[in-house]
Design a protein around this motif. Structure first.
Motif, short mmCIF file in Angstrom:
data_model
loop_
_atom_site.label_atom_id
_atom_site.label_comp_id
_atom_site.label_asym_id
_atom_site.label_seq_id
_atom_site.Cartn_x
_atom_site.Cartn_y
_atom_site.Cartn_z
N SER A 190 -1.83 -10.05 -8.66
CA SER A 190 -2.52 -8.94 -8.66
C SER A 190 -4.15 -9.14 -8.94
CB SER A 190 -2.02 -8.15 -9.63
OG SER A 190 -0.48 -7.81 -9.24
N GLY A 191 -4.47 -10.28 -9.27
CA GLY A 191 -5.84 -10.46 -9.48
C GLY A 191 -6.50 -9.63 -10.86
N MET A 192 -5.77 -9.36 -11.82
CA MET A 192 -5.87 -8.68 -12.91
C MET A 192 -7.06 -9.44 -13.58
SD MET A 192 -2.27 -7.20 -14.22
CE MET A 192 -1.19 -6.27 -13.27
N LEU A 193 -7.05 -10.58 -13.85
CA LEU A 193 -7.96 -11.21 -14.51
C LEU A 193 -9.20 -12.20 -13.56
CD1 LEU A 193 -9.12 -11.65 -17.39
CD2 LEU A 193 -7.66 -13.82 -17.78
N VAL A 194 -8.43 -12.86 -12.75
CA VAL A 194 -9.45 -13.64 -11.91
C VAL A 194 -8.78 -13.23 -10.38
CG1 VAL A 194 -8.97 -15.75 -13.10
CG2 VAL A 194 -7.24 -15.46 -11.76
N PRO A 195 -9.93 -13.23 -9.50
CA PRO A 195 -9.68 -12.76 -7.96
C PRO A 195 -8.44 -13.48 -7.48
CG PRO A 195 -12.08 -13.16 -8.50
CD PRO A 195 -11.35 -13.73 -9.73
N VAL A 196 -7.96 -12.83 -6.55
CA VAL A 196 -6.99 -13.52 -5.67
C VAL A 196 -7.53 -14.60 -4.82
CG1 VAL A 196 -5.22 -11.51 -5.91
CG2 VAL A 196 -6.92 -11.57 -4.08
N THR A 197 -8.84 -14.16 -4.42
CA THR A 197 -9.39 -15.36 -3.45
C THR A 197 -9.22 -16.97 -3.97
OG1 THR A 197 -11.44 -14.92 -4.37
CG2 THR A 197 -10.80 -13.66 -2.35
N VAL A 198 -9.23 -16.98 -5.34
CA VAL A 198 -8.92 -18.36 -5.78
C VAL A 198 -7.52 -18.79 -5.84
CG1 VAL A 198 -11.05 -17.93 -7.47
CG2 VAL A 198 -8.68 -17.73 -7.97
N LEU A 199 -6.60 -18.18 -5.34
CA LEU A 199 -5.49 -18.48 -5.25
C LEU A 199 -5.10 -19.23 -3.81
CD1 LEU A 199 -3.49 -15.62 -6.77
CD2 LEU A 199 -4.15 -17.43 -7.96
N PRO A 200 -3.97 -20.00 -3.80
CA PRO A 200 -3.90 -20.59 -2.51
C PRO A 200 -3.45 -19.53 -1.33
CG PRO A 200 -2.34 -21.70 -4.21
CD PRO A 200 -3.16 -20.53 -4.72
N ARG A 201 -3.84 -19.86 -0.09
CA ARG A 201 -4.05 -18.88 0.96
C ARG A 201 -2.59 -18.25 1.07
NH1 ARG A 201 -8.37 -18.89 4.47
NH2 ARG A 201 -6.88 -18.10 5.89
N TRP A 202 -1.50 -18.95 1.10
CA TRP A 202 -0.18 -18.28 1.10
C TRP A 202 0.22 -17.51 0.44
CZ3 TRP A 202 3.13 -18.83 -2.41
CH2 TRP A 202 3.33 -19.60 -3.66
N PRO A 205 -0.53 -12.89 1.40
CA PRO A 205 0.33 -11.72 1.89
C PRO A 205 1.24 -11.11 0.82
CG PRO A 205 0.32 -13.50 3.26
CD PRO A 205 -0.21 -13.92 2.11
N VAL A 206 1.71 -12.07 -0.30
CA VAL A 206 2.33 -11.51 -1.34
C VAL A 206 1.40 -10.45 -2.09
CG1 VAL A 206 3.78 -12.16 -3.35
CG2 VAL A 206 3.68 -13.44 -1.14
N SER A 207 0.30 -10.85 -2.41
CA SER A 207 -0.69 -10.18 -3.14
C SER A 207 -1.03 -8.76 -2.69
CB SER A 207 -1.98 -10.88 -3.38
OG SER A 207 -1.75 -12.01 -3.99
N TRP A 208 -1.09 -8.87 -1.23
CA TRP A 208 -1.58 -7.71 -0.47
C TRP A 208 -0.30 -6.54 -0.52
CZ3 TRP A 208 -3.76 -10.71 4.13
CH2 TRP A 208 -4.88 -11.28 3.88
N ALA A 209 1.08 -6.92 -0.68
CA ALA A 209 2.03 -6.13 -0.61
C ALA A 209 2.40 -5.61 -2.16
CB ALA A 209 3.36 -6.95 -0.10
N LEU A 210 1.61 -5.97 -2.96
CA LEU A 210 1.77 -5.42 -4.21
C LEU A 210 0.68 -4.18 -4.66
CD1 LEU A 210 2.15 -8.59 -6.30
CD2 LEU A 210 4.09 -7.08 -5.78
N ARG A 217 -7.91 -3.91 -7.94
CA ARG A 217 -9.16 -4.09 -7.33
C ARG A 217 -9.91 -2.85 -7.25
NH1 ARG A 217 -8.82 -6.27 -1.08
NH2 ARG A 217 -8.05 -8.02 -2.35
N ALA A 218 -9.35 -1.81 -7.30
CA ALA A 218 -9.96 -0.46 -7.66
C ALA A 218 -10.79 -0.47 -8.93
CB ALA A 218 -9.15 0.76 -7.21
N VAL A 219 -9.85 -0.76 -9.83
CA VAL A 219 -10.53 -0.84 -11.39
C VAL A 219 -11.90 -1.96 -11.42
CG1 VAL A 219 -10.02 -1.21 -13.87
CG2 VAL A 219 -8.54 0.00 -12.28
#
Length: 270
Positions: A190-202, A205-210, A217-219
């Motif tokens: 969910s990128g609560m503490l670190v951006p999801v962009t630092v995670l593996p690309r695969w 899609p899981v992140s976007w579905a949450l 991201r809004a906060v």
């Protein structure tokens, strides 16, 4: 001819949610374990997050670290509250009564899962104030008013995620078992503490579905200095849309659970 559960009128529905939320908050306030998790764990998260970002020589992101720790503090009560809600009702012998009641099971579980997220909002205020008072974190929000709106939207999306989890946990003998390994992965995805962009690309899609991803991201967009209003409003809309989808999925899952329980009469076992 027997009819299934019916959705009550809006007035009765609001009273149902209020009464259930008040009862569950009273129940949680008498649990030493719940109080410890709600009060102390967010402060530990905030301390570790601020020290990590400060050690990385990134002082401009200290407020982001404090806010991220607050989001993590909101997620923990939702996750364990969702599993604990089902487990406690099963342990107390009231789960069968809730399923057999005229009110749809989803509306019975909603006042149990949503207050866990609402109580978790303490974590946001506590971590931000903790960072400001002890670590001199500047409270320079990019969009203060949008931040005050984004936090409840994020809480609502977390509550809908908890409702779907509770709907799934009904099928398990030990509802707390899957809650333990779900904590850290959802925080990361969910990128609560670190951006999801630092995670593996695969994992994207899981992140976007949450819905938790878009709420977080809004906060964060309302917190950071380089974000515009659209970067806050668009994730908020996505979080609300996905939250509504999760609520619909929870209703469908609980409908299947209820039919299975009535046919097999094994709700207390699995």
């Amino acid at each position: 001819m027997r009819t299934g559960p019916r959705i009550p009128p809006p007035a009765r529905l609001s009273r149902l949610i209020w009464a259930g939320a008040r009862t569950h908050v009273s129940y949680m306030s008498r649990s030493p374990l719940e109080i410890t998790f709600a009060v102390l764990v967010p402060l530990v998260h905030a301390t570790l997050a601020v020290h990590l970002f400060r050690a990385a020589d990134d002082p401009d992101r200290l407020l982001t670290a404090a806010v991220g720790a607050g989001l993590m503090g909101i997620w923990s009560p939702v996750l364990f509250g969702s599993g604990g809600a089902v487990q406690n009702q099963r342990r107390l012998g009231t789960l069968e009564t809730l399923v057999a009641s005229p009110t749809p099971l989803a509306l019975v579980l909603l006042p149990i899962t949503l207050p866990t997220a609402v109580i978790g909002t303490y974590a946001m205020g506590a971590t931000v104030l903790w960072g400001a008072l002890l670590f001199d974190v500047p409270l320079d929000f990019a969009h203060p008013l949008l931040f005050l709106v984004a936090v409840p939207v994020c809480v609502l999306s977390l509550g809908m995620t908890g409702l779907l989890l509770a709907a799934t946990f009904v099928l398990l003998r030990d509802a707390n078992a899957p809650a333990n390994p779900l904590g850290a992965p959802v925080r990361l995805l969910s990128g609560m503490l670190v951006p999801v962009t630092v995670l593996p690309r695969w994992t994207l899609p899981v992140s976007w579905a949450l819905p938790t991803t878009w709420g977080a991201r809004a906060v964060h967009a309302a917190t950071s200095g380089g974000a515009g209003r659209a970067e806050v409003l668009v994730p908020m809309a996505a979080a609300l849309a996905l939250g509504a989808l999760y609520a619909l999925l929870a209703v469908l899952v609980l409908g299947r659970v209820e039919r299975r329980a009535r046919a097999a009469a094994t709700l207390s076992l699995a």
